[in-house]
Design an enzyme around this catalytic site. Structure first.
Site, PDB file in Angstrom:
ATOM      1  N   GLU A  97       0.706  -0.821   0.692  1.00 34.47           N
ATOM      2  CA  GLU A  97      -0.141   0.023   0.002  1.00 34.47           C
ATOM      3  C   GLU A  97       1.079   1.369   0.078  1.00 34.47           C
ATOM      4  O   GLU A  97       2.096   1.194   0.751  1.00 34.47           O
ATOM      5  CB  GLU A  97      -0.721  -0.239   1.024  1.00 34.47           C
ATOM      6  CG  GLU A  97      -1.552   1.411   1.317  1.00 34.47           C
ATOM      7  CD  GLU A  97      -2.402   1.466   0.504  1.00 34.47           C
ATOM      8  OE1 GLU A  97      -2.735   2.870  -0.178  1.00 34.47           O
ATOM      9  OE2 GLU A  97      -3.282   0.804  -0.352  1.00 34.47           O
ATOM     10  N   GLY A 105       3.741   0.528  -5.540  1.00 36.49           N
ATOM     11  CA  GLY A 105       4.461  -0.705  -6.146  1.00 36.49           C
ATOM     12  C   GLY A 105       3.733  -0.888  -7.625  1.00 36.49           C
ATOM     13  O   GLY A 105       2.974  -0.801  -7.675  1.00 36.49           O
ATOM     14  N   ARG A 110     -15.370   7.791 -10.346  1.00 34.05           N
ATOM     15  CA  ARG A 110     -14.431   7.979  -9.606  1.00 34.05           C
ATOM     16  C   ARG A 110     -14.150   7.167 -11.086  1.00 34.05           C
ATOM     17  O   ARG A 110     -14.370   6.044 -11.416  1.00 34.05           O
ATOM     18  CB  ARG A 110     -14.770   7.073  -8.668  1.00 34.05           C
ATOM     19  CG  ARG A 110     -14.965   7.821  -7.559  1.00 34.05           C
ATOM     20  CD  ARG A 110     -15.208   7.117  -6.022  1.00 34.05           C
ATOM     21  NE  ARG A 110     -13.556   6.902  -6.497  1.00 34.05           N
ATOM     22  CZ  ARG A 110     -12.838   7.838  -5.517  1.00 34.05           C
ATOM     23  NH1 ARG A 110     -13.241   8.918  -4.937  1.00 34.05           N
ATOM     24  NH2 ARG A 110     -11.294   7.437  -5.170  1.00 34.05           N
ATOM     25  N   ASP A 153     -12.945  -1.400  -7.060  1.00 32.58           N
ATOM     26  CA  ASP A 153     -13.095  -0.124  -7.936  1.00 32.58           C
ATOM     27  C   ASP A 153     -12.199  -0.660  -9.641  1.00 32.58           C
ATOM     28  O   ASP A 153     -12.914   0.199 -10.487  1.00 32.58           O
ATOM     29  CB  ASP A 153     -12.562   0.639  -7.370  1.00 32.58           C
ATOM     30  CG  ASP A 153     -14.058   1.234  -6.746  1.00 32.58           C
ATOM     31  OD1 ASP A 153     -14.839   0.652  -6.006  1.00 32.58           O
ATOM     32  OD2 ASP A 153     -13.778   2.328  -5.788  1.00 32.58           O
ATOM     33  N   HIS A 170     -42.926  -3.226  16.347  1.00 31.80           N
ATOM     34  CA  HIS A 170     -43.523  -2.161  15.678  1.00 31.80           C
ATOM     35  C   HIS A 170     -43.365  -1.606  17.447  1.00 31.80           C
ATOM     36  O   HIS A 170     -43.077  -2.215  18.501  1.00 31.80           O
ATOM     37  CB  HIS A 170     -44.986  -2.319  15.933  1.00 31.80           C
ATOM     38  CG  HIS A 170     -46.291  -1.343  16.141  1.00 31.80           C
ATOM     39  ND1 HIS A 170     -46.016  -1.097  15.496  1.00 31.80           N
ATOM     40  CD2 HIS A 170     -46.868  -0.935  16.968  1.00 31.80           C
ATOM     41  CE1 HIS A 170     -47.345  -0.092  15.384  1.00 31.80           C
ATOM     42  NE2 HIS A 170     -47.719   0.160  16.714  1.00 31.80           N
TER      43      HIS A 170
END
Length: 461
Positions: A38, A118, A266, A305, A438
């Site tokens: 990361e 990376g 995006r 993504d 309820h």
């Protein structure tokens, strides 16, 4: 050449967002030696620049509205103002707590975290700062970035959600370019904080990916809240000076405000990462995979993504678990895209799962689809919360329910049952016989299904 000790793994994951860290956690749980690479912070966009901070702002916005409207409920409150330093401190505290928890979890699973940028340099290798890390399987999960439009420069008073989340004052007026999920959520926050807001959306409706009935209901609600919007007219240019931004649309209409938020979706973060050089197929920047999320190259998989489809953290998370299990030969069932729940956390909220009415008619035939709308006006808890809205059900004629679509305060919390209904292909009578507590908003789902099963109790026919 022999590998340096500590650089050879069972699985190398490139990207530590929702998709990447879920892959790493599940693979480690299954006994694999995992490296997680990361460049920024574990948790990715969702935790640091997306879902979590925006929802924190939306909660602060709800409190602002509650304070402003207290007298309506006999509570003597007043809104003295918005302290953005305080709001940001609260928001950052939420992120920090979750971030520490995630770091602890990753550490406890003995996952090797490699900090750095990376790049894929082989069918089994990722390079970070000159060191090559190899894996019998490689999972690419590099996420997404805030897109702009051709020729639209980000900077100064023109910003994306990343900069908007760092604002230390409430703008007096805002133009939001894009009426999808991100645009609608920011418009909702800023309006609650007292800004004048105008949304510009090139398509005919706000939240255009949702069922049209929800889009129209959100437009009515936003109009009532004083959020302006201009639909079906595309952006042309923006100029900025010391007084603010000046926007021109293709029709020649002009709008002025203090700042402009660019919320036009995006894009996949795949450029200059070595993907194409290794033979991975990209389409408009997205990584093309089969239904098992394999790229067709070596043992390289893709999640989140960068894979075409819904750009949602929980989709990436589910795909990460799926890929880890697929690599380990557990043969998990492929993820059905339409069965993934979707929530827009504006005021009012929108929550949906399954097919819209239009999509259902497209795939099942117009004569083979039935719909029903149940108005929240008949629901006790919704009345207490003073919210308007409805639940729309879409079913195959004489068959299962294929879509649940809701609008109203807090309906995002109801989508859990909605997704069980759609994914388990329940029939109306299966749900109608379940007892709902309820007074809850959840009860509205029960009432909607009683009506769809042909035995409405509170519905006005």
């Amino acid at each position: 050449m022999a590998e340096t000790p500590g650089t050879d793994f069972d699985i190398v994951v490139l990207g530590g967002g929702s998709g990447g860290y879920a892959t790493a956690l599940r693979a480690a749980q299954l006994g694999q030696n995992v490296a997680l690479i990361e460049a920024d912070k574990l948790g990715g966009t969702c935790l640091h620049y997306g879902c979590v901070p925006t929802k924190a702002l939306l909660h602060a916005a709800e409190l602002a509205d509650n304070a402003r409207d207290g007298a309506h409920y006999g509570v003597q409150t007043e809104l003295k103002g918005i302290d953005m330093d305080g709001v940001n401190k609260y928001k950052d505290g939420v992120i920090s707590g979750l971030y520490k928890g995630l770091q602890g979890l990753i550490k406890s699973r003995k996952i090797t975290v490699i900090e750095g940028y990376g790049k894929l340099v082989g069918k089994d290798a990722v390079e970070v700062d000159g060191t090559r890390y190899t894996g019998r399987n490689v999972v690419i999960a590099t996420g997404s970035y805030s897109r702009s439009l051709p020729g639209l420069e980000i900077g100064g008073r023109v910003m994306t959600s990343e900069q908007a989340l760092k604002l230390d004052t409430v703008p007096k007026s805002v133009i939001v370019l894009g009426g999808g999920v991100i645009g609608s959520e920011f418009a909702s926050v800023w309006r609650s904080f007292g800004a004048d807001v105008t949304i510009i959306e090139g398509l005919p409706h706000l939240v255009p990916a949702e069922d049209e009935a929800l889009s129209k209901a959100l437009e009515r609600a936003f109009r009532k809240r004083g959020i302006a919007f201009n639909l079906g007219d595309r952006f042309k240019t923006v100029e900025q000076d010391d007084s603010g931004v000046h926007v021109t649309l293709e029709s020649g209409k002009t709008f002025d405000a203090e700042i402009m938020l660019v919320a036009v979706g995006r894009g996949p973060r795949t450029a200059d990462l070595g993907y194409e050089q290794q033979g991975i197929t990209l389409d408009r920047g997205f990584v093309i995979t089969d239904e098992k999320l394999h790229t067709g190259v070596g043992n390289i998989w893709a999640v989140g993504d960068i894979v075409p489809g819904l750009q949602l953290a929980h989709r990436g998370f589910a795909q990460g678990i799926f890929v880890a299990e697929q690599i380990l030969g557990l043969n998990p069932a492929p993820i059905v895209e339409s069965g993934i729940p979707r929530v827009t956390y504006s005021d009012p909220e929108i929550a949906s799962v399954g097919l819209t009415e239009a999509k259902a008619k497209e795939s099942l035939g117009a004569d083979n689809v039935e719909t029903l709308e149940y108005n929240l006006a008949g629901n006790g808890k919704s009345k207490i919360l003073d919210t308007q809205g409805f639940i729309k059900l879409v079913r195959q004629k004489d068959g299962p329910v294929v879509g649940v679509h809701m609008i109203g305060a807090r309906v995002g919390e109801l989508i859990g049952e909605g997704q069980l209904i759609v994914n388990w292909e329940a029939y109306p009578e299966d749900v109608a016989s379940l007892v709902h507590a309820h007074p809850t908003q959840n009860e509205a789902l029960g009432e909607a299904f009683l009506a769809l099963a042909g035995k409405p109790l509170h519905a006005h026919n």
